[in-house]
Scaffold this motif. Structure first.
Motif, short mmCIF file in Angstrom:
data_model
loop_
_atom_site.label_atom_id
_atom_site.label_comp_id
_atom_site.label_asym_id
_atom_site.label_seq_id
_atom_site.Cartn_x
_atom_site.Cartn_y
_atom_site.Cartn_z
N SER A 72 116.43 0.33 -33.54
CA SER A 72 115.88 -0.47 -33.61
C SER A 72 115.82 -1.87 -34.92
O SER A 72 115.78 -2.94 -34.33
CB SER A 72 114.11 -0.15 -33.84
N SER B 171 113.05 0.61 -26.51
CA SER B 171 112.89 -0.16 -27.75
C SER B 171 113.22 -1.69 -27.43
O SER B 171 113.99 -1.95 -26.34
CB SER B 171 114.00 0.21 -28.95
N MET C 73 106.37 4.22 -29.39
CA MET C 73 108.08 4.22 -29.27
C MET C 73 108.28 5.59 -30.06
O MET C 73 107.71 6.02 -30.84
CB MET C 73 108.14 3.09 -30.22
N GLU D 267 116.68 -5.62 -34.24
CA GLU D 267 116.31 -6.77 -34.62
C GLU D 267 117.11 -7.64 -35.50
O GLU D 267 116.67 -9.02 -35.63
CB GLU D 267 115.23 -6.26 -35.85
N ARG E 165 110.09 -9.12 -27.70
CA ARG E 165 108.44 -9.33 -27.76
C ARG E 165 107.83 -10.66 -27.50
O ARG E 165 106.83 -10.51 -26.73
CB ARG E 165 107.96 -8.52 -29.17
N SER F 225 103.70 -6.20 -27.85
CA SER F 225 103.88 -5.72 -29.23
C SER F 225 104.35 -4.64 -29.30
O SER F 225 104.93 -3.98 -28.49
CB SER F 225 102.19 -5.82 -29.77
N GLN F 226 104.63 -4.31 -30.85
CA GLN F 226 105.56 -3.21 -31.41
C GLN F 226 104.95 -2.05 -30.98
O GLN F 226 105.67 -1.00 -30.36
CB GLN F 226 105.71 -3.37 -32.82
N SER F 227 103.52 -1.99 -30.77
CA SER F 227 103.12 -0.47 -30.36
C SER F 227 102.70 -0.31 -28.99
O SER F 227 102.27 0.75 -28.72
CB SER F 227 101.81 -0.49 -31.26
N GLN G 170 114.99 4.84 -34.99
CA GLN G 170 114.90 3.59 -36.14
C GLN G 170 116.01 2.85 -36.19
O GLN G 170 115.84 1.65 -36.30
CB GLN G 170 114.20 4.17 -37.44
N SER H 139 110.14 7.50 -32.77
CA SER H 139 110.37 7.04 -34.30
C SER H 139 111.31 7.99 -34.90
O SER H 139 111.35 8.20 -36.15
CB SER H 139 109.06 7.11 -35.01
N ASN I 94 113.60 -6.02 -29.49
CA ASN I 94 113.52 -6.77 -30.89
C ASN I 94 112.31 -7.82 -30.67
O ASN I 94 111.63 -7.75 -29.70
CB ASN I 94 114.89 -7.30 -30.98
N ALA I 95 112.35 -8.49 -31.84
CA ALA I 95 111.09 -9.40 -31.92
C ALA I 95 111.28 -10.35 -30.82
O ALA I 95 110.34 -11.18 -30.34
CB ALA I 95 111.15 -10.15 -33.26
#
Length: 629
Positions: free
Chosen positions: A11, A33, A1, A15, A39, A45-47, A8, A3, A35-36
């Motif tokens: 993101s 990007s 992602m 969230e 996901r 996952s975030q990565s 950021q 950064s 959000n939770a």
């Protein structure tokens, strides 16, 4: 992602959103990007470096079209794309998207993902709560509205001649005027506050249930439209229906639907009168059809020879015949007329009818030997064909029905099949009949005159004719004497027939010499008056001078003059047989048609066929004679 500080910040903003949201780099086909909530929904996952096309599958083409719409319009939404999470779960969703420019990556698409299952559940919960809140408020408003309406308009409502009542959106009666109570027999206590459909509008007249969802009154406030019905029933308190027509009109309280007002009339008596009028019109139509068919019969009779309307002659046998006609004509007694072909049986039948009390109604002639058994039954009793729904049945009146109130003349009655003889007997005994294919009996008032050219008593003895029908018809028997036994009538007949023929041919009447008249009187006339009429008509055609030139089919002269004047029945049958064979010889076996033996003899083809069969004349006889000539 990515950064970078800007990314950021993006993101963090995502969230903070509780619903699944992701940012898509369409050019690189990757999730920039998410959000939770996204996901969790997509099982990433975030990565994870996620390619968005892997989440779409077969809907990629449809989604590309959608992104193109978003790019050009700035924002759009779709429910045509089904997402697939990383663990293989299909997600039916609504995607709401907009587009914005990124400093380094160019256009990015922000996608808000709404699961349709959760969206539907939230909507239902919201609608339920809203309906409950609105229902309580609407009910209170409706109560207040109808109470005010009743208070303000009670005098007007009760003065109206039509029945008037109101219902709320639940179908409960809110007011009922005096006319409605009187028409239906229900009181205010019976109706107000109760579902009035279940009380006065619950069934159709055929016994089937009238469901509320099919009720026009319910539809009027459900679909907010005026409903007009002109053929329905409301049920009275005593359990009897009244026929009504009504108008159901939606009513509103401050633009909010409150229910409907129904204005109705009792049209039971009017419907009864309308049905009577329809029945009367149908009866008139039936009478019109019957008269048209009668007219067809009468037109056929008009074309008959005018001489058939008179019994010509002054001999003792004719005087006796006149006396019998005078005796039986005023009655309604059945008459059975017998005699050879051409002796004037139809003339006698016509004379009886013309001198009867039924002379204002038609004389219907029925030839029983000219058609097949099935056709005979249909022609005699009529036919009824059921029609498709909405169409009028096809009905044909038979000779019996056409003769209702008048006289039915049945020629060659012995040629009726036995089963039809028995059916005719039942009709005469019961005084009623029904058409073939019909279940309804109709009353019958008819006088029957029957005729036969053969010995009917011999047919009864042979079992070919019903004895009971013979006894029913033979109440007043009349026998027509053959022309050879009343030769004194020939001069009168010749004068009358010649005058009629010349009038029709538009020719002067030629003189009949004594020699011609003597020749006519000496001839045996096997075809009787019919043959005489044909001979005179031919003579009127061929005679160009002042005198009548007559051509006869048999020899007349000294030999004929010397022959004995009295013959036995057997000798007469031989003479008739020989005359028929000679006619067949002359026509080479042809019976019907203008050049056939029947025309030559002056008889009907069916009669000649019957005689050939009765006298057992075989084909070889006239063929042999023809070969010898």
């Amino acid at each position: 992602m990515d950064s970078s500080p800007t990314d950021q910040n993006l993101s963090l903003q995502l969230e903070a959103i509780p619903l699944p949201v992701l940012v898509l780099d369409a050019k690189e086909d990757r999730v920039f990007s998410l959000n939770a909530a996204a996901r969790r929904l997509l099982a990433v996952s975030q990565s994870d470096d996620v390619r968005f096309s892997a989440l779409i599958g077969s809907d990629i083409a449809e989604f590309v079209v959608f992104l193109d719409e978003v790019f050009h319009r700035g924002s759009a939404w779709t429910r045509k794309t089904v997402l697939t999470s990383r663990n293989g779960m299909s997600i039916e969703c609504e995607i709401r998207a907009n587009v914005h420019e990124h400093d380094t990556h160019g256009p990015l698409f922000t996608l808000l993902i709404l699961e349709l299952s959760e969206l539907s559940q939230h909507e239902k919960q919201y609608e339920t709560g809203q309906l409950q809140r609105e229902g309580i408020v609407a009910w209170k408003h409706a109560e207040e509205f109808f109470a005010e309406l009743e208070l303000q308009n009670q005098l007007i409502l009760n003065a109206a001649g039509e029945g008037i009542y109101g219902v709320n959106t639940q179908g409960q009666a809110t007011f009922v005027n005096r006319a409605a109570q009187e028409m239906l027999g229900w009181t205010l206590e019976d109706l107000v506050g109760n579902v009035i459909h279940d009380i006065i509008h619950h069934h159709h007249t055929d016994g089937s249930v009238h469901h509320a969802h099919d009720c026009p009154i319910y539809k009027s406030f459900r679909f907010e439209q005026v409903m007009r019905v002109d053929d329905d029933v409301f049920w009275k308190k005593d359990g009897k229906p009244i026929q009504v027509e009504y108008v159901s009109t939606p009513i509103y309280n401050q633009k909010v639907l409150a229910g409907a007002v129904i204005v109705f009339r009792d049209v039971t008596e009017r419907k009864i009168n309308e049905n009577k009028l329809i029945d009367a019109m149908n009866e008139v139509a039936d009478l019109r059809d019957r008269l048209e068919q009668e007219n067809a019969y009468l037109q056929l009779e008009i074309t008959k020879e005018r001489a058939h309307h008179h019994v010509i002659g002054r001999s003792a046998s004719i005087q006796q015949l006149h006396a019998k006609i005078d005796l039986v004509a005023p009655t309604s007694a059945p008459v059975l007329i017998t005699g050879e072909t051409g002796t004037g049986k139809s003339i006698v039948a016509n004379a009886i009818h013309k001198n009867s009390l039924r002379k204002g109604r038609p004389l219907i002639r029925f030839k029983s030997g000219s058609i097949s058994r099935t056709a005979i039954e249909a022609e005699l009793f009529g036919h009824y064909d059921n029609a498709a729904v909405g169409e009028k049945p096809k009905m044909t009146s038979g000779a019996i029905e056409l003769a209702h109130g008048g006289t039915l003349y049945i020629e060659n009655v012995c040629e009726l099949p036995l089963e039809i003889q028995n059916k005719l007997l039942g009709v005469l005994q019961d005084g009623r009949f029904k058409r073939i294919g019909d279940n309804q009996f109709k009353n019958l008032d008819v006088r029957v005159i029957a005729a036969s050219t053969i010995d009917i008593e011999r047919e009864v003895s042979a079992g070919r004719f019903s004895e009971e029908l013979f006894l029913a018809l033979n109440v007043f028997p009349i026998s027509c004497v053959p022309l050879r036994d009343r030769k004194d009538d020939i001069p009168d007949l010749v004068t009358h027939l010649l005058s009629v023929a010349c009038e029709r041919l538009n020719r002067p009447v030629p003189k009949v010499t004594e020699r011609t008249m003597r020749m006519l009187k000496e001839y045996t006339w096997p075809g009787n008056v019919k043959e005489l009429r044909n001979v005179i008509e031919r003579a009127a055609i061929v005679s160009r001078g002042e005198k009548l030139i007559v051509e006869l089919g048999g020899a007349v002269g000294p030999r004929a003059q010397s022959a004995k004047t009295v013959r036995t029945e057997y000798e007469m049958q031989l003479e008739i047989r020989a005359n028929i064979v000679s006619a067949l010889k002359e026509t080479q076996g042809k019976v019907s048609g203008k050049t056939g033996a029947a025309a030559l003899l002056g008889v009907e083809p069916t009669t000649l066929y019957s005689r050939i069969k009765k006298l057992e004349i075989e084909k070889r006889e006239w063929q042999l004679l023809h070969g010898e000539s």
